[in-house]
Write a protein that holds these residues in place. Structure first.
Motif, PDB file in Angstrom:
ATOM      1  N   PRO A 154       0.794  -1.229   0.000  1.00  0.00           N
ATOM      2  CA  PRO A 154       0.000   0.000   0.000  1.00  0.00           C
ATOM      3  C   PRO A 154       0.827   1.280   0.000  1.00  0.00           C
ATOM      4  O   PRO A 154       0.298   2.349  -0.321  1.00  0.00           O
ATOM      5  CB  PRO A 154      -0.805  -0.117   1.294  1.00  0.00           C
ATOM      6  N   GLU A 155       2.098   1.182   0.329  1.00  0.00           N
ATOM      7  CA  GLU A 155       2.941   2.379   0.411  1.00  0.00           C
ATOM      8  C   GLU A 155       3.966   2.376  -0.712  1.00  0.00           C
ATOM      9  O   GLU A 155       4.713   1.417  -0.866  1.00  0.00           O
ATOM     10  CB  GLU A 155       3.658   2.437   1.768  1.00  0.00           C
ATOM     11  N   ASP A 156       3.965   3.466  -1.494  1.00  0.00           N
ATOM     12  CA  ASP A 156       4.996   3.593  -2.529  1.00  0.00           C
ATOM     13  C   ASP A 156       6.354   3.878  -1.902  1.00  0.00           C
ATOM     14  O   ASP A 156       7.383   3.470  -2.428  1.00  0.00           O
ATOM     15  CB  ASP A 156       4.641   4.719  -3.492  1.00  0.00           C
ATOM     16  N   GLN A 157       6.335   4.634  -0.798  1.00  0.00           N
ATOM     17  CA  GLN A 157       7.590   5.031  -0.167  1.00  0.00           C
ATOM     18  C   GLN A 157       7.435   5.036   1.349  1.00  0.00           C
ATOM     19  O   GLN A 157       6.376   5.413   1.878  1.00  0.00           O
ATOM     20  CB  GLN A 157       8.021   6.426  -0.648  1.00  0.00           C
ATOM     21  N   VAL A 158       8.480   4.616   2.017  1.00  0.00           N
ATOM     22  CA  VAL A 158       8.545   4.663   3.473  1.00  0.00           C
ATOM     23  C   VAL A 158       9.838   5.360   3.863  1.00  0.00           C
ATOM     24  O   VAL A 158      10.915   5.011   3.363  1.00  0.00           O
ATOM     25  CB  VAL A 158       8.505   3.245   4.079  1.00  0.00           C
ATOM     26  N   ASN A 159       9.709   6.368   4.731  1.00  0.00           N
ATOM     27  CA  ASN A 159      10.883   7.075   5.234  1.00  0.00           C
ATOM     28  C   ASN A 159      11.022   6.775   6.721  1.00  0.00           C
ATOM     29  O   ASN A 159      10.041   6.825   7.468  1.00  0.00           O
ATOM     30  CB  ASN A 159      10.745   8.580   5.033  1.00  0.00           C
ATOM     31  N   VAL A 160      12.228   6.481   7.143  1.00  0.00           N
ATOM     32  CA  VAL A 160      12.473   6.185   8.549  1.00  0.00           C
ATOM     33  C   VAL A 160      13.846   6.704   8.933  1.00  0.00           C
ATOM     34  O   VAL A 160      14.776   6.727   8.105  1.00  0.00           O
ATOM     35  CB  VAL A 160      12.343   4.673   8.811  1.00  0.00           C
ATOM     36  N   ALA A 161      13.976   7.153  10.150  1.00  0.00           N
ATOM     37  CA  ALA A 161      15.266   7.635  10.631  1.00  0.00           C
ATOM     38  C   ALA A 161      16.162   6.458  11.007  1.00  0.00           C
ATOM     39  O   ALA A 161      15.690   5.411  11.485  1.00  0.00           O
ATOM     40  CB  ALA A 161      15.058   8.538  11.842  1.00  0.00           C
ATOM     41  N   GLU A 162      17.434   6.635  10.768  1.00  0.00           N
ATOM     42  CA  GLU A 162      18.404   5.590  11.106  1.00  0.00           C
ATOM     43  C   GLU A 162      18.305   5.250  12.586  1.00  0.00           C
ATOM     44  O   GLU A 162      18.210   6.127  13.449  1.00  0.00           O
ATOM     45  CB  GLU A 162      19.822   6.068  10.778  1.00  0.00           C
ATOM     46  N   GLY A 163      18.303   3.952  12.873  1.00  0.00           N
ATOM     47  CA  GLY A 163      18.203   3.498  14.255  1.00  0.00           C
ATOM     48  C   GLY A 163      16.790   3.224  14.708  1.00  0.00           C
ATOM     49  O   GLY A 163      16.579   2.537  15.714  1.00  0.00           O
ATOM     50  N   ASN A 164      15.813   3.747  13.971  1.00  0.00           N
ATOM     51  CA  ASN A 164      14.409   3.495  14.316  1.00  0.00           C
ATOM     52  C   ASN A 164      13.935   2.183  13.698  1.00  0.00           C
ATOM     53  O   ASN A 164      14.495   1.727  12.691  1.00  0.00           O
ATOM     54  CB  ASN A 164      13.537   4.645  13.824  1.00  0.00           C
ATOM     55  N   PRO A 165      12.894   1.603  14.272  1.00  0.00           N
ATOM     56  CA  PRO A 165      12.345   0.390  13.642  1.00  0.00           C
ATOM     57  C   PRO A 165      11.641   0.741  12.336  1.00  0.00           C
ATOM     58  O   PRO A 165      11.122   1.848  12.166  1.00  0.00           O
ATOM     59  CB  PRO A 165      11.338  -0.121  14.687  1.00  0.00           C
ATOM     60  N   LEU A 166      11.669  -0.221  11.413  1.00  0.00           N
ATOM     61  CA  LEU A 166      10.999   0.001  10.139  1.00  0.00           C
ATOM     62  C   LEU A 166       9.997  -1.111   9.869  1.00  0.00           C
ATOM     63  O   LEU A 166      10.171  -2.253  10.314  1.00  0.00           O
ATOM     64  CB  LEU A 166      12.007   0.094   8.994  1.00  0.00           C
TER      65      LEU A 166
END
Lengths: 112, 118
Positions: free
Chosen positions: B7-19
């Motif tokens: 459902p998501e074309d793109q996911v952004n996450v900060a380094e060290g955070n869970p994805l």
């Protein structure tokens, strides 16, 4: 460990020319699959072979043909190339009764 | 027809955070589900698969996925994201096609681009 080998890695052809892509599966893998991945697209299944016989056909244009040889390598032949054929072409192999699919690095075809 | 949806074309996450990269499936019968990763101009690399057994599947590079039959989902997860995890992720389902002699081919989702921000 041996992987799936595809050649060439890159290919540039002009419209209406022909191209042949080769795939060498992992030893003892008897099934080969061809996929086409257009820019920004998901891989689309083209055709598959099991024991040198075509086992399934997907969205492969009539201008394309493929075969699997006695040594299990496969070739995808593409004729009357069109600009829209520009894509990354993947080959994958697996052994029947095994759930693992191993993909090659792909051949990037550019039609100009 | 058997299919997967991302459902998501793109996911952004900060380094060290869970994805988490989401995937839902639609199949008849038991689903055989896969996750692959693709780096720019590279091939598809296998991460993990669910065939049967434990609903939590552990794969390569610290990734894992949870099979949830009631929600028909197979989300990809990692406890701590790395910048090097930035890539395109594909969920796939093994589907049997009755065309010709028939074969078990993989049907892919549209892919999710993961960007891990330093």
């Amino acid at each position: 460990a041996a992987g799936v080998i595809q050649s060439p890695r890159h290919l540039i052809k002009e419209k209406r020319e022909t191209a042949t892509l080769k795939c060498y599966p992992i030893p003892r893998h008897d099934t080969v699959y061809w996929y086409q991945q257009g820019p920004g697209q998901d891989p689309q299944f083209l055709i598959s072979f099991y024991e040198k016989m075509q086992s399934d056909k997907g969205s492969i244009p009539d201008r394309f043909s493929a075969q699997q040889f006695s040594d299990y390598h496969s070739e995808l032949n593409m004729s009357s190339l069109e600009l829209g054929d520009s894509a990354l072409y993947f080959c994958a192999s697996r052994r029947q009764a095994n759930y693992g699919y191993t993909f090659g690095s792909g051949t990037r075809l550019t039609v100009v | 027809a058997q299919s997967v949806a991302q459902p998501e074309d793109q996911v952004n996450v900060a380094e060290g955070n869970p994805l988490t990269v989401k995937c839902t499936y639609s199949v008849s019968g038991n689903p055989y589900l896969f996750w692959y990763v693709q780096y720019p101009n590279r091939g598809l690399q296998f991460l993990l698969k669910y065939i049967t057994g434990d609903n939590l599947v552990k794969g390569s590079y610290g990734f894992e996925a949870e099979f949830n039959k009631s929600q028909t989902s197979f989300h990809l997860k990692k406890p701590s994201a790395l910048v090097s995890d930035s890539a395109l992720y594909f969920c796939a389902v093994r589907a049997f096609s009755y065309s010709g002699a028939g074969s078990y081919q993989l049907t892919f989702g549209k892919g999710t681009k993961l960007s891990v921000i330093p």
